[in-house]
Scaffold this motif. Structure first.
Motif, short mmCIF file in Angstrom:
data_model
loop_
_atom_site.label_atom_id
_atom_site.label_comp_id
_atom_site.label_asym_id
_atom_site.label_seq_id
_atom_site.Cartn_x
_atom_site.Cartn_y
_atom_site.Cartn_z
N TYR A 131 15.11 -48.91 -125.79
CA TYR A 131 14.53 -48.63 -127.11
C TYR A 131 13.12 -49.20 -127.18
O TYR A 131 12.19 -48.55 -127.66
N ALA A 144 18.79 -41.35 -130.51
CA ALA A 144 19.26 -42.56 -131.22
C ALA A 144 20.77 -42.71 -131.06
O ALA A 144 21.27 -43.83 -130.85
N LEU A 147 21.53 -44.07 -127.53
CA LEU A 147 21.17 -45.49 -127.37
C LEU A 147 22.12 -46.38 -128.18
O LEU A 147 22.52 -47.46 -127.73
N VAL A 170 17.30 -53.45 -133.55
CA VAL A 170 17.27 -52.13 -132.90
C VAL A 170 18.40 -51.26 -133.46
O VAL A 170 18.18 -50.09 -133.79
N LEU A 174 18.06 -47.68 -135.33
CA LEU A 174 18.73 -46.48 -134.81
C LEU A 174 19.56 -45.79 -135.87
O LEU A 174 19.55 -44.55 -135.96
#
Ligand code: AMP
Ligand code: MN
Ligand code: MN
Length: 316
Positions: A131, A144, A147, A170, A174
């Motif tokens: 990311y 997204a 991940l 993160v 996301l």
């Protein structure tokens, strides 16, 4: 540093991860694949991986993963995610021959391989690290989702101690892309088929504690796997279930992969560095989660693993 700067001049790019791919491996590989295809529409981007478990079918374009490998092909760039080149499996020769070799990983046991080595052991997951190597404004909902799956699988849904403030930041970024994260967690992490639950129950039932109850071990034989009609992908989570037993410092789970050959998974609560135990047998991983493949009988393997564990727990 951004990943795009390392690959923007390449006409052909291959991406791969480790054998027996877990959620972080599948999520990272697919997240980067979708990102590079979008960023470099003129480039040929291929993704190679052992067929992932069906739970990951919610990742967009997962059917584009290639398992047929033409080892004569030479890629301008080859990117290895979530492992070093020793666990690439059949894609190994493609990495060797590539013009530029990039390694992105978070395993403390990985010294890095290739020409560009981005190994950050304080990262929860390769997906979290990726990311930060992407431009946030170029990420879309599909990227997204991939991940996010990587992060939740390697952190046990943001629960293990590898979860840092950055991991949560993160994850927060996301979920803004609007996918149904609750459904994804349920379907890819918690949900088990009936036979998966049965074989987990059997492994827990037959587990044995030793070293003053500080270690627990269990095993699934090929006969058991045949009986329940399950494969290695169905055994995910068993070792974590053993590790939650009160007062257990270290959990060992193994399943038979061949004659006198076992895939071993190790988990600890931090009082044992299981990566160093696994490395003695040619494996690796993290302080609290590691793995290796061992040859020998089940009992010999337990004895051999126990030596390293007992030393660390100061048990004679
Ligand atoms: P597992 O028990 O297979 O779920 O693996 C636990 C952790 O150790 C994961 O991060 C794996 O990627 C890593 N790991 C497992 N087996 C190996 C190995 N043979 N070499 C290096 N790392 C491994
Ligand atoms: Mn992995
Ligand atoms: Mn990982």
């Amino acid at each position: 540093m951004k990943i795009i700067d390392e690959v923007k001049n390449a006409a052909s790019i291959a991406i791969s991860g480790h054998i027996r791919p877990d959620g972080d491996c599948v999520g990272s590989v697919m997240g980067l694949y979708l990102y590079l295809k979008k960023e470099l529409p003129g480039a040929e981007v291929d993704v190679f991986l052992e067929k992932p478990a069906e739970i990951f079918d919610c990742i967009s374009h997962i059917e584009e993963i290639k398992s047929e490998i033409n080892t004569d092909k030479i890629y301008d760039v080859f990117i290895v995610l979530d492992c070093a080149d020793d666990r690439l499996g059949d894609a190994g020769p493609l990495f060797e021959n590539a013009g530029k070799r990039i390694n992105i990983d978070h395993h403390i046991s990985n010294p890095g391989c290739g020409d560009v080595r981005i190994v950050e052991a304080d990262r929860s997951s390769t997906a979290e690290l990726l990311y930060d190597l992407m431009d946030a404004d170029k990420i879309d909902r599909e990227i997204a989702t991939a991940l996010y799956i990587g992060i939740i699988h390697d952190t046990g849904v943001l629960r293990y101690s590898n979860t840092s403030p950055r991991t949560l930041q993160v994850a927060a970024e996301l979920i803004k892309y609007g996918f149904d994260f609750s459904d994804i967690i349920q379907k890819t992490f918690y949900e088990k088929t009936y036979v998966q639950t049965q074989i987990m129950g059997r492994a827990v039932l037959e587990s044995v504690r030793f070293m003053n109850n500080r270690c627990i071990v269990s095993m699934v034989s090929r006969r058991m796997m045949d009986f329940y009609q399950v494969g290695p992908k169905d055994l995910e989570g068993i070792v974590n279930q053993l590790q939650v037993v009160k007062d257990v410092d270290c959990a060992i789970f193994m399943y038979e992969t061949g004659t006198l050959e076992y895939k071993v998974s190790l988990r600890s609560n931090g009082s044992v560095d299981v990566a160093s135990v696994a490395m003695k047998f040619g494996g690796g991983g993290h302080v609290r989660a590691a793995g290796c493949t061992m040859n020998g009988t089940y009992h010999d393997n337990i004895n051999n693993l126990s030596k390293g564990i007992a030393e660390q727990l100061n048990i004679k």
